[in-house]
Design an enzyme around this catalytic site. Structure first.
Site, PDB file in Angstrom:
ATOM      1  CG  ASP A  26      -2.313   0.546   0.888  1.00 53.87           C
ATOM      2  OD1 ASP A  26      -2.388   1.549   0.161  1.00 53.87           O
ATOM      3  OD2 ASP A  26      -3.318  -0.012   1.354  1.00 53.87           O
ATOM      4  CG  HIS A  82      -1.186   3.154  -3.869  1.00 47.31           C
ATOM      5  ND1 HIS A  82      -1.511   3.002  -5.208  1.00 47.31           N
ATOM      6  CD2 HIS A  82      -1.751   2.105  -3.219  1.00 47.31           C
ATOM      7  CE1 HIS A  82      -2.245   1.905  -5.349  1.00 47.31           C
ATOM      8  NE2 HIS A  82      -2.402   1.346  -4.170  1.00 47.31           N
ATOM      9  CG  HIS A 141      -6.673  -2.832   4.133  1.00 46.33           C
ATOM     10  ND1 HIS A 141      -5.321  -3.070   4.042  1.00 46.33           N
ATOM     11  CD2 HIS A 141      -6.908  -1.706   3.404  1.00 46.33           C
ATOM     12  CE1 HIS A 141      -4.764  -2.130   3.287  1.00 46.33           C
ATOM     13  NE2 HIS A 141      -5.706  -1.297   2.894  1.00 46.33           N
ATOM     14  CG  HIS A 187      -6.926   3.291   3.168  1.00 48.73           C
ATOM     15  ND1 HIS A 187      -5.711   3.744   2.692  1.00 48.73           N
ATOM     16  CD2 HIS A 187      -7.074   2.045   2.664  1.00 48.73           C
ATOM     17  CE1 HIS A 187      -5.160   2.817   1.924  1.00 48.73           C
ATOM     18  NE2 HIS A 187      -5.971   1.769   1.883  1.00 48.73           N
ATOM     19  CE1 TYR A 247      -9.402   0.679  -4.128  1.00 46.10           C
ATOM     20  CE2 TYR A 247      -7.994   1.502  -5.883  1.00 46.10           C
ATOM     21  CZ  TYR A 247      -8.344   0.499  -4.999  1.00 46.10           C
ATOM     22  OH  TYR A 247      -7.640  -0.680  -4.994  1.00 46.10           O
TER      23      TYR A 247
END
Length: 342
Positions: free
Chosen positions: A15, A18, A195, A197, A286
């Site tokens: 991740d 990115h 998971h 964010h 996203y």
């Protein structure tokens, strides 16, 4: 301590790709992998940010071939194991076979939350290859709990050993995580993961909600390095769970060392909740769209928040990065349109 086992899966080297614009070097991967292994992390993920086969003009080209990075990481593993991400339609069975040869021991097969059916052949192959096999339901905020359960059951029926609720947009709130994890725990016989964010600054709170609802696989990233505002911060997660008397099996001092002495030195910028990443969580966009949106906003000289709001209305998902520029162009046309003469 409470007699409970967690698998903390660290996603810094996937991740985090990115945020790093897919430019990890072998040395960065080597030092991070070595630190995670010494700290007692059992699984950590190494792939392009969009998974195996993700290096492309669409998603961003990798600086170093991901198979070389997987090999580099695997060479540092004493007790830890390398995991990879595969999104059907981006990664192929050939990529998965190559990843196994490079040293991968676990794979997470990731689909949109309503598209688990596209993953059957990939999960079957992963089990045949002897991999720990996980189903990853992305953009989990975009489906009802009933649909989430339905799709998770498909993953289970194909052979997945764990199913994840994946908050790809950082859009969920703690009570919503609790509802989703609880529903899966009640309906499935396999383990459940989460998971998160941090686009709404809820990643740690959501992870705790998942743990308390029964999730036993939880993701983190060192220094929160990841898409958007980053992920649940691994070293913070270890400290918080330890204070709550859960047994993570991870050494707090050692995980702090790799976070601060290795990852902090190569991060391009601090992971923080900014106006744009906040709008991602608010609009349900996203997280990996952030850098693409910033680039499009500069190119068309418009407010990136306007792009994100429109993408949220369109319910854009991963793989539709081309929409970012289309939306930006349309906003520009409307902004500079000349009103017709009466």
């Amino acid at each position: 301590m409470t007699n409970r086992s967690f698998e903390i899966v660290d996603v810094t080297l996937r991740d985090g790709s990115h945020s790093m614009r897919h430019a990890f070097t072998k040395e960065q991967v080597r030092e991070t992998a070595r630190g995670l292994d010494k700290a007692g992390v059992n699984y950590f993920e190494v792939s392009h940010g969009d998974g195996l086969g993700g290096s492309s003009m669409q998603y961003g080209l990798s600086k170093v071939n991901e198979l070389e990075l997987i090999e580099t990481a695997a060479a540092e593993c004493g007790q830890a194991k390398v995991s990879v991400l595969l999104i059907p339609g981006i990664g192929t069975k050939y990529d998965l076979n190559d990843a196994v040869k490079a040293g991968a021991k676990m794979v997470r097969i990731a689909t949109h939350v309503t598209e688990a059916d596209v993953a059957k052949q990939h999960i079957t192959l992963a089990r045949e290859l002897g991999l720990k096999t996980i189903g990853f339901l992305m953009m989990a905020h975009m489906a009802s709990i009933e649909k989430l359960v339905e799709q998770a059951k498909l993953f289970e029926s194909y052979g997945a050993e764990v199913v994840y609720v994946t908050d790809s947009a950082g859009a969920l709130l703690p009570h919503e995580v609790t509802e989703r994890i609880t529903a899966l725990k009640n309906e499935l016989s396999i383990e459940i993961g989460f998971h998160g964010h941090n686009n709404l600054s809820m990643a740690m709170a959501n992870t705790l909600a998942a743990v308390q609802a029964g999730a036993t696989y939880i993701d983190g990233s060192l220094r929160a390095l990841g898409a958007g505002s980053g992920n649940t911060q691994t070293e913070v997660m270890v400290a918080v769970l330890e204070k709550m008397e859960y047994n993570t099996g991870v050494d707090l001092y050692k995980i702090l060392d790799v976070a601060n002495d290795v990852v902090a030195k190569y991060m391009p910028r601090p992971q923080e909740v900014t106006g744009s990443s906040l709008m991602m969580g608010y609009s349900g966009v996203y997280s990996s769209f952030l850098l693409h949106t910033e680039k499009a906003a500069k190119r068309f000289n418009i407010d990136e928040r306007d792009i994100l709001v429109e993408l949220g209305k369109m319910k854009a998902v991963g793989g539709q990065e081309d929409l970012i520029y289309e939306v930006a162009a349309n906003i520009t046309k409307k902004k500079f349109a000349v009103a017709p003469k009466p």
